[in-house]
Every structure is written in structure tokens, then in C-alpha cells.
Write a protein that holds these residues in place. Structure first.
Motif, short mmCIF file in Angstrom:
data_model
loop_
_atom_site.label_atom_id
_atom_site.label_comp_id
_atom_site.label_asym_id
_atom_site.label_seq_id
_atom_site.Cartn_x
_atom_site.Cartn_y
_atom_site.Cartn_z
N GLN A 263 0.80 -1.24 0.18
CA GLN A 263 -0.04 -0.06 -0.06
C GLN A 263 0.70 1.31 -0.01
O GLN A 263 1.89 1.47 0.73
N ILE A 264 0.53 2.24 -0.89
CA ILE A 264 1.20 3.39 -0.86
C ILE A 264 0.29 4.81 -0.45
O ILE A 264 -0.64 4.83 -0.95
N LEU A 265 0.75 5.16 0.60
CA LEU A 265 -0.09 6.41 1.24
C LEU A 265 0.39 7.54 0.70
O LEU A 265 1.47 8.00 0.57
N VAL A 266 -0.55 8.28 0.15
CA VAL A 266 -0.42 9.89 -0.14
C VAL A 266 -1.03 10.75 0.66
O VAL A 266 -2.16 10.77 1.02
N PRO A 267 -0.26 11.37 1.22
CA PRO A 267 -0.48 12.71 2.17
C PRO A 267 -1.21 13.71 1.95
O PRO A 267 -1.36 14.76 2.54
N ASN A 268 -1.69 13.91 0.53
CA ASN A 268 -2.26 15.14 -0.02
C ASN A 268 -3.86 14.52 -0.61
O ASN A 268 -3.68 13.56 -0.88
N THR A 269 -4.40 15.52 -1.25
CA THR A 269 -5.45 15.11 -2.01
C THR A 269 -5.13 14.39 -3.41
O THR A 269 -4.08 14.64 -3.95
N ALA A 270 -6.34 13.80 -4.02
CA ALA A 270 -6.14 13.03 -5.40
C ALA A 270 -5.82 14.40 -6.21
O ALA A 270 -6.25 15.10 -6.34
N GLY A 271 -5.11 13.71 -7.31
CA GLY A 271 -4.74 14.68 -8.53
C GLY A 271 -3.30 15.85 -8.24
O GLY A 271 -3.04 16.32 -9.20
N GLY A 272 -3.08 15.77 -6.95
CA GLY A 272 -1.73 16.50 -6.83
C GLY A 272 -0.26 15.97 -7.17
O GLY A 272 -0.49 14.75 -7.70
N GLY A 273 0.62 16.32 -6.90
CA GLY A 273 1.96 15.83 -7.40
C GLY A 273 2.37 14.59 -6.62
O GLY A 273 2.82 13.65 -7.22
N TYR A 274 1.99 14.45 -5.16
CA TYR A 274 2.50 13.24 -4.33
C TYR A 274 1.35 12.17 -5.15
O TYR A 274 1.96 11.12 -5.47
N ASP A 275 0.32 12.48 -5.34
CA ASP A 275 -0.66 11.28 -5.73
C ASP A 275 -0.33 11.04 -7.38
O ASP A 275 -0.36 9.56 -7.60
N THR A 276 -0.21 11.83 -8.25
CA THR A 276 0.31 11.34 -9.55
C THR A 276 1.50 10.64 -9.47
O THR A 276 1.71 9.67 -10.13
N THR A 277 2.68 10.92 -8.73
CA THR A 277 3.82 10.24 -8.56
C THR A 277 3.73 8.85 -8.17
O THR A 277 4.20 7.69 -8.60
N ALA A 278 2.73 8.73 -7.02
CA ALA A 278 2.35 7.28 -6.26
C ALA A 278 1.81 6.58 -7.28
O ALA A 278 1.98 5.54 -7.45
N ARG A 279 0.69 7.04 -8.18
CA ARG A 279 -0.01 6.23 -8.93
C ARG A 279 0.78 5.69 -10.10
O ARG A 279 0.66 4.57 -10.62
N VAL A 280 1.76 6.63 -10.72
CA VAL A 280 2.59 6.59 -11.59
C VAL A 280 3.38 5.20 -11.25
O VAL A 280 3.68 4.29 -11.96
N ALA A 281 4.20 5.34 -9.95
CA ALA A 281 4.97 4.42 -9.57
C ALA A 281 4.61 2.98 -9.42
O ALA A 281 4.88 1.94 -9.63
N ALA A 282 2.92 2.90 -9.04
CA ALA A 282 2.39 1.74 -8.64
C ALA A 282 2.02 1.15 -9.83
O ALA A 282 1.99 -0.01 -10.02
N LYS A 283 1.75 1.82 -11.04
CA LYS A 283 1.31 1.16 -12.42
C LYS A 283 2.52 0.57 -12.97
O LYS A 283 2.61 -0.45 -13.42
N VAL A 284 3.72 1.25 -12.67
CA VAL A 284 4.98 0.67 -13.14
C VAL A 284 5.25 -0.67 -12.54
O VAL A 284 5.85 -1.67 -12.96
N LEU A 285 5.33 -0.52 -11.26
CA LEU A 285 5.50 -1.74 -10.25
C LEU A 285 4.66 -2.92 -10.81
O LEU A 285 5.21 -4.09 -11.05
N ASP A 286 3.43 -2.65 -10.91
CA ASP A 286 2.48 -3.75 -11.32
C ASP A 286 2.78 -4.33 -12.72
O ASP A 286 2.79 -5.46 -13.16
#
Length: 335
Positions: A46-69
């Protein structure tokens, strides 16, 4: 949304202006990463994003998760948001999950500052540093209906009446989105005590304010708003890196005659007290991700700069960042 006292912010900006351009990319593996590199795919991450959806942390986390999978480095990686207080609600969660080797948090400079200005009992130095991933220059942006067509237009109006122009950013004090405009003010000769800065809890909250034309201008990472930039809804007046951003038709501040270069950074941490084996697996997975063509393409697509360091190297970097922020904010009475 809240008004931030410009005098304090200006002092913060002056004190930690050099932090955002810290350690460069090394791509070196830590011993822990090497020992975990041969392990099978991660499961249950699980990757926790400490800000709202759509922000820089969120984008980076979701891109990283997609590449990992997609690259079979992990399976069914889950990304979830836990926003609040500049990222410190999420920080408290990660610190309280001591020993949980299936949890990680995407974070950056903004969380470092917020941990002190929001009087958080949890600090990033309490976490287990895994990897610094990227650096990203900032962008000075306006709504498509803005009267400012160039950075010169904006600076002229801003200097004439600084307090009348609301400056939006997705960071709390000590974070990159407010450091950039405060440094910009200083660079163009504006009295920082008159700057009207408005803080939003991440890029996801900042975007509607830009699109709603509620701000004179915004300062944030361009990668969070590429769709709106490409569609013409958001206009970039200038970017803050050494070089122009690919795919963004805007000059750098230096090209525009403004002597300022600024970059943000983002990385990944885990809860405290995780086992050596779990730490090795997590760092090993990030090492594998960093080496994929998919991640390299993601860096290009999102206008991110590779700044990869892991384990002890990232721990040293993070400790230095934390100390510099703490020292400055303490002197200002904000920590």
C-alpha cells in the motif's frame, strides 16, 4: 485556504532556499537493495499519499504503482489518500504503523516543512527512508483568461501592487509551492511583507482555484497540470529549472532575466521499525522500477528529473533537509 504572514514566509524562503536542490541523482544501490533485488514480486503493498487526489504526490505514487505492477515487480499495489495539515495527517499514520513492511508513503519537501509548522509530533526522521525518486522545477501559472500573457506582464503588475495579487500554492509554510513565489518576489525586488500568499492542501485543491480564476497566479510543479496546460486552460508564464521543460511552451525564469533556479523533490518512506528483510524488498523493488523503460518514459511524460538515491544516501539527505527546516522555523517561532 489560509493567509500566510508574508514576513515569516520570506524569512523561511531565505533560510532554506537551497534545500530543494540537494543531492543529485546517483542511481547507486544500497546493500539492502542489492540483497532484496532477487526476491519475487511484492504483494500487499500500500502506498499512502498524504495529500488530495490529483496532486503531485498522488500522481507520482500512482505512476510508480502502475510501473511496479505492469513490470511484475509487485502485484495489486494499492494507492490511497489521507490528506490533511500539509501532509502531517498521513505522516502520523505512517509513523504509527511501526513495523508494517507492507506500507509506504510518497512524500517530499512540503511534508518536511509542514511537520514543524503544524506542530506534528511525528517527524520524517522517525520513518524508514527508502528512496528519493525525482526532482521537479516549479512553474508560474495563470488561468487562460488572465490578463498576464508573459512573466514580464505579471511582474510589472505584481510590483505595482503586491498585496492585490493572490498567489496560490499547494504547500504549507516550508514547502516548495510557497518557497518558489517568495524567492521570486525577492528576485524581482518585491517587498515580501506585502505578498499575499494563499495555501492549499496539495495540487488537487489548488487546481480548481486556478481553473476558477480565483488567483492572480499559482506556483507549483507543472507535471501536476499537464492536461490543463496542453488544453490551454492553464497558461505557464515561466518555469524555474535550469532548462526549459519538454512539452511546455514557456521560458525559464533565467531566460526571462530573473536570476532564480528552484527545484522540488519527492521520495518514498516506510514506517519505523520494519525488518531488514522488508526494507531490502522495498528498496529492491524501487531499484527495479527505476531501471525500467516504463519509469524512464514516465519521467519524460511528467517532466520529472531523475534524482534516484536509496537507503543510507536518502537517509542522509532527508536528515539534512529536516534539520535545515527545523533550524529556520525554530528561529522564526514557527516550529
Amino acid at each position: 485556504m489560509r493567509q500566510i504572514r508574508a514576513l515569516r514566509i520570506a524569512a523561511v524562503a531565505a533560510g532554506i532556499a537551497l534545500m530543494a536542490t540537494g543531492c543529485g541523482a546517483t542511481g547507486k544501490s544500497s546493500p539492502a537493495a542489492s540483497s532484496g533485488a532477487a526476491a519475487g514480486p511484492l504483494t500487499g503493498l500500500q502506498i499512502l499519499v498524504p495529500n488530495t487526489a490529483g496532486g503531485g504526490y498522488d500522481t507520482t505514487a500512482r505512476v510508480a504503482a502502475k510501473v511496479l505492477d505492469d513490470e511484475k515487480i509487485a502485484t495489486n499495489t494499492e494507492v490511497f489518500n489521507l490528506a490533511g495539515a500539509g501532509g502531517t495527517v498521513g505522516l502520523a499514520r505512517i509513523v504509527n504503523e511501526k513495523g508494517n513492511g507492507d506500507l509506504a508513503m510518497l512524500m517530499g519537501l512540503g511534508v518536511v516543512g509542514a511537520s514543524y509548522t503544524n506542530k506534528s509530533q511525528s517527524k520524517l526522521t522517525d520513518t524508514t527512508p527508502l528512496a528519493k525518486l525525482i526532482e521537479e522545477p516549479g512553474a508560474i501559472m495563470v488561468n487562460k483568461a488572465s490578463p498576464y500573457k508573459t512573466i514580464d506582464d505579471l511582474v510589472k503588475a505584481w510590483k505595482a501592487d503586491p498585496a492585490s495579487i493572490a498567489v496560490g500554492g499547494g504547500s504549507s509554510p516550508g514547502g516548495p509551492d510557497h518557497l518558489l513565489p517568495m524567492q521570486l518576489a525577492g528576485a524581482v525586488g518585491i517587498d515580501a511583507t506585502k505578498v499575499n500568499y494563499v495555501a492549499y492542501d496539495g495540487g488537487g485543491d489548488l487546481l480548481p482555484a486556478i481553473l476558477g480564476n480565483k488567483l492572480g497566479f499559482a506556483a507549483s510543479g507543472a507535471g501536476e497540470y499537464l492536461k490543463q496546460i496542453e488544453s490551454g486552460e492553464v497558461r505557464v508564464l515561466a518555469t524555474s529549472g535550469e532548462k526549459r521543460l519538454d512539452g511546455v511552451d514557456a521560458p525559464t525564469l533565467k531566460e526571462s532575466g530573473i536570476d532564480l533556479v528552484f527545484s522540488n523533490w519527492r521520495g518514498v518512506v516506510a514506517p519505523p521499525g520494519i525488518s531488514d528483510a522488508d526494507k531490502a524488498k522495498l528498496i529492491g523493488a524501487l531499484e527495479k522500477m527505476h531501471g525500467t523503460d516504463a519509469w524512464k518514459e514516465a519521467l519524460k511524460t511528467n517532466s520529472w528529473t531523475d534524482a534516484f538515491i536509496t537507503g543510507d544516501g536518502f537517509k542522509t539527505f532527508l536528515t539534512e533537509q529536516d534539520k535545515r527546516v527545523a533550524d529556520v522555523l525554530t528561529k522564526l517561532g514557527l516550529a
